[in-house]
Scaffold this active site. Structure first.
Site, PDB file in Angstrom:
ATOM      1  N   HIS A 148       8.345 -11.340  -1.475  1.00 13.98           N
ATOM      2  CA  HIS A 148       7.831 -10.213  -2.264  1.00 13.98           C
ATOM      3  C   HIS A 148       8.969  -9.261  -2.617  1.00 13.98           C
ATOM      4  O   HIS A 148      10.043  -9.301  -2.008  1.00 13.98           O
ATOM      5  CB  HIS A 148       6.764  -9.439  -1.481  1.00 13.98           C
ATOM      6  CG  HIS A 148       5.433 -10.129  -1.440  1.00 13.98           C
ATOM      7  ND1 HIS A 148       5.130 -11.100  -0.528  1.00 13.98           N
ATOM      8  CD2 HIS A 148       4.314  -9.988  -2.230  1.00 13.98           C
ATOM      9  CE1 HIS A 148       3.894 -11.536  -0.735  1.00 13.98           C
ATOM     10  NE2 HIS A 148       3.385 -10.881  -1.765  1.00 13.98           N
ATOM     11  N   LYS A 199       7.709  -3.540  -0.857  1.00 18.25           N
ATOM     12  CA  LYS A 199       6.523  -3.869  -0.046  1.00 18.25           C
ATOM     13  C   LYS A 199       6.658  -3.316   1.366  1.00 18.25           C
ATOM     14  O   LYS A 199       7.684  -3.509   2.021  1.00 18.25           O
ATOM     15  CB  LYS A 199       6.308  -5.384  -0.022  1.00 18.25           C
ATOM     16  CG  LYS A 199       5.017  -5.790   0.651  1.00 18.25           C
ATOM     17  CD  LYS A 199       4.569  -7.178   0.251  1.00 18.25           C
ATOM     18  CE  LYS A 199       3.307  -7.601   0.984  1.00 18.25           C
ATOM     19  NZ  LYS A 199       2.164  -6.696   0.720  1.00 18.25           N
TER      20      LYS A 199
HETATM   21  N1  LIG Z   1      -5.132  -7.785  -2.567  1.00 15.90           N
HETATM   22  C1  LIG Z   1      -4.337  -8.028  -3.619  1.00 15.90           C
HETATM   23  O1  LIG Z   1      -4.635  -8.861  -4.499  1.00 15.90           O
HETATM   24  C2  LIG Z   1      -3.075  -7.252  -3.748  1.00 15.90           C
HETATM   25  C3  LIG Z   1      -2.780  -6.303  -2.829  1.00 15.90           C
HETATM   26  N2  LIG Z   1      -1.710  -5.484  -2.985  1.00 15.90           N
HETATM   27  C4  LIG Z   1      -1.580  -4.403  -2.020  1.00 15.90           C
HETATM   28  O2  LIG Z   1      -2.005  -3.198  -2.652  1.00 15.90           O
HETATM   29  C5  LIG Z   1      -1.305  -2.102  -2.102  1.00 15.90           C
HETATM   30  C6  LIG Z   1      -0.695  -1.269  -3.230  1.00 15.90           C
HETATM   31  O3  LIG Z   1       0.254  -2.036  -3.907  1.00 15.90           O
HETATM   32  P1  LIG Z   1       1.125  -1.403  -5.097  1.00 15.90           P
HETATM   33  O4  LIG Z   1       0.250  -0.835  -6.145  1.00 15.90           O
HETATM   34  O5  LIG Z   1       2.102  -2.456  -5.453  1.00 15.90           O
HETATM   35  O6  LIG Z   1       1.866  -0.210  -4.325  1.00 15.90           O
HETATM   36  P2  LIG Z   1       2.456   1.149  -4.931  1.00 15.90           P
HETATM   37  O7  LIG Z   1       3.337   1.722  -3.874  1.00 15.90           O
HETATM   38  O8  LIG Z   1       3.009   0.906  -6.282  1.00 15.90           O
HETATM   39  O9  LIG Z   1       1.167   2.082  -5.089  1.00 15.90           O
HETATM   40  C7  LIG Z   1       0.484   2.646  -4.007  1.00 15.90           C
HETATM   41  C8  LIG Z   1      -0.069   3.972  -4.454  1.00 15.90           C
HETATM   42  O10 LIG Z   1      -0.917   4.504  -3.439  1.00 15.90           O
HETATM   43  C9  LIG Z   1      -0.705   5.902  -3.403  1.00 15.90           C
HETATM   44  N3  LIG Z   1      -1.188   6.506  -2.173  1.00 15.90           N
HETATM   45  C10 LIG Z   1      -0.504   6.853  -1.054  1.00 15.90           C
HETATM   46  N4  LIG Z   1      -1.338   7.434  -0.163  1.00 15.90           N
HETATM   47  C11 LIG Z   1      -2.572   7.434  -0.738  1.00 15.90           C
HETATM   48  C12 LIG Z   1      -3.845   7.913  -0.336  1.00 15.90           C
HETATM   49  N5  LIG Z   1      -4.026   8.530   0.844  1.00 15.90           N
HETATM   50  N6  LIG Z   1      -4.898   7.742  -1.175  1.00 15.90           N
HETATM   51  C13 LIG Z   1      -4.730   7.163  -2.376  1.00 15.90           C
HETATM   52  N7  LIG Z   1      -3.538   6.725  -2.821  1.00 15.90           N
HETATM   53  C14 LIG Z   1      -2.477   6.854  -2.006  1.00 15.90           C
HETATM   54  C15 LIG Z   1       0.784   6.031  -3.626  1.00 15.90           C
HETATM   55  O11 LIG Z   1       1.115   7.352  -4.037  1.00 15.90           O
HETATM   56  P3  LIG Z   1       2.634   7.912  -3.798  1.00 15.90           P
HETATM   57  O12 LIG Z   1       3.523   6.953  -4.484  1.00 15.90           O
HETATM   58  O13 LIG Z   1       2.555   9.244  -4.414  1.00 15.90           O
HETATM   59  O14 LIG Z   1       2.811   7.916  -2.313  1.00 15.90           O
HETATM   60  C16 LIG Z   1       1.018   5.011  -4.736  1.00 15.90           C
HETATM   61  O15 LIG Z   1       0.777   5.549  -6.006  1.00 15.90           O
HETATM   62  C17 LIG Z   1      -0.316  -2.691  -1.099  1.00 15.90           C
HETATM   63  O16 LIG Z   1      -0.894  -2.633   0.192  1.00 15.90           O
HETATM   64  C18 LIG Z   1      -0.192  -4.150  -1.524  1.00 15.90           C
HETATM   65  O17 LIG Z   1       0.152  -5.004  -0.481  1.00 15.90           O
HETATM   66  C19 LIG Z   1      -0.877  -5.603  -4.047  1.00 15.90           C
HETATM   67  C20 LIG Z   1      -1.088  -6.560  -4.985  1.00 15.90           C
HETATM   68  C21 LIG Z   1      -2.215  -7.475  -4.915  1.00 15.90           C
HETATM   69  O1  LIG Z   2       2.414  -5.943  -2.051  1.00 16.64           O
HETATM   70  C1  LIG Z   2       2.242  -6.770  -2.968  1.00 16.64           C
HETATM   71  O2  LIG Z   2       2.852  -6.673  -4.052  1.00 16.64           O
HETATM   72  C2  LIG Z   2       1.275  -7.851  -2.769  1.00 16.64           C
HETATM   73  N1  LIG Z   2       0.506  -7.786  -1.723  1.00 16.64           N
HETATM   74  C3  LIG Z   2      -0.532  -8.683  -1.364  1.00 16.64           C
HETATM   75  C4  LIG Z   2      -0.246  -9.293  -0.016  1.00 16.64           C
HETATM   76  O3  LIG Z   2       0.234  -8.593   0.888  1.00 16.64           O
HETATM   77  O4  LIG Z   2      -0.548 -10.467   0.176  1.00 16.64           O
HETATM   78  C5  LIG Z   2      -0.885  -9.660  -2.455  1.00 16.64           C
HETATM   79  C6  LIG Z   2       0.256 -10.073  -3.344  1.00 16.64           C
HETATM   80  O5  LIG Z   2       0.984 -11.088  -2.715  1.00 16.64           O
HETATM   81  C7  LIG Z   2       1.135  -8.917  -3.782  1.00 16.64           C
END
Ligand SMILES: NC(=O)C1=CN([C@@H]2O[C@H](COP(=O)(O)OP(=O)(O)OC[C@H]3O[C@@H](n4cnc5c(N)ncnc54)[C@H](OP(=O)(O)O)[C@@H]3O)[C@@H](O)[C@H]2O)C=CC1
Ligand SMILES: O=C(O)C1=N[C@H](C(=O)O)C[C@H](O)C1
Length: 233
Positions: free
Chosen positions: A131, A135
């Site tokens: 990744h 992450k």
């Molecule tokens: N299940 C799936 O299919 C997938 C899961 N993921 C997961 O999703 C999550 C987010 O990924 P991604 O978008 O890439 O990460 P990012 O870091 O780009 O975005 C996370 C966001 O959450 C915000 N945040 C922090 N604290 C809070 C809170 N208390 N309430 C609401 N928002 C908050 C952050 O704000 P700030 O930056 O201001 O701190 C930031 O904008 C990760 O855990 C990732 O592993 C990702 C892709 C696919």
């Molecule tokens: O953090 C990410 O970007 C992603 N998180 C998920 C995971 O932890 O499996 C899904 C995807 O692989 C992208």
């Protein structure tokens, strides 16, 4: 449908685009700085935030009777509590480590392969996930789901990160610039390797799956999975 986004980072923004294209409205974008949340206009909430925020966000949504689609990884120590809370409050909740159609097919393939390999002691299984460098958690949620699929269908008792003993399924986690998510499961013997691999080219598949799950959950009560959403049996 009125959608609230908990977390407006890389995934929140991608989900917004897809939701708008499918005719939905975004009624709230909740981030770490949000102090007041109006739950009254939300038909459904989608949480892609941070490991330390996910459980609190899920509980708030359930408490306000808003169905919640959770994609955040790295918070699973609280998963059983979230399930119990959802059942107690008669809420609606889905967690998936990965919402993409491709990965959910890959999960099925992985479990099937593990079952076939179960008694073939000449093969040793290992996993690798790669990744992007931002992450926060390792191994990825997807890798954990894959490992659980192998443990349920093999003699391995536990998985471990980066190194382990012979009874443990070792997951190697790599971090490289701009990689959306790659997962490999590999069975190695002295004479050959069998390898299955999923490569995400971008985040669209994750986001589309989350929006489809949020459309699916409306009007339902209970704890569900992407297997339910995709009708995978
Ligand atoms: N299940 C799936 O299919 C997938 C899961 N993921 C997961 O999703 C999550 C987010 O990924 P991604 O978008 O890439 O990460 P990012 O870091 O780009 O975005 C996370 C966001 O959450 C915000 N945040 C922090 N604290 C809070 C809170 N208390 N309430 C609401 N928002 C908050 C952050 O704000 P700030 O930056 O201001 O701190 C930031 O904008 C990760 O855990 C990732 O592993 C990702 C892709 C696919
Ligand atoms: O953090 C990410 O970007 C992603 N998180 C998920 C995971 O932890 O499996 C899904 C995807 O692989 C992208």
């Amino acid at each position: 449908m009125n959608i609230a986004l908990f977390g407006y980072g890389k995934m929140g923004r991608m989900i917004e685009q897809i939701a708008l294209n499918r005719g939905h409205q975004i009624v709230a974008k909740i981030d770490v700085d949000t102090t007041e949340i109006d739950f009254s206009k939300m038909d459904v909430a989608i949480d892609f935030s941070m490991p330390n925020a996910a459980y609190g966000n899920i509980k708030q949504c359930i408490a306000h009777k808003v169905p919640i689609i959770s994609g955040t990884t790295g918070w699973l120590k609280d998963y059983d509590n979230a399930v119990a809370y959802c059942n107690e409050k008669k809420g609606a909740f889905i967690y998936a480590s990965n919402y993409s159609l491709g990965v959910n097919i890959f999960f099925e393939l992985n479990a099937y392969l593990a079952k076939m390999m179960q008694h073939l002691d000449q093969y040793k299984v290992r996993m690798e996930e790669t990744h992007h460098t931002q992450k926060l958690d390792a191994p990825s949620g997807t890798a954990i789901t894959l490992a659980e699929g192998i443990l349920a269908n093999s003699n391995y008792k536990n998985w471990s990160l980066d190194q382990g003993n012979d009874n443990e399924l070792v997951i190697t986690a790599k971090r490289e610039n701009d990689v959306p998510g790659t997962h490999v499961v590999e069975y190695n013997s002295n004479v050959d390797n069998i390898e299955i691999k999923h490569t995400a080219h971008n985040r669209e598949g994750f986001a589309l799956g989350a929006v489809i799950a949020s459309e699916w959950i409306i009007g339902k009560t209970g704890v569900f999975s992407m297997r339910d959403v995709l009708n995978l049996g």
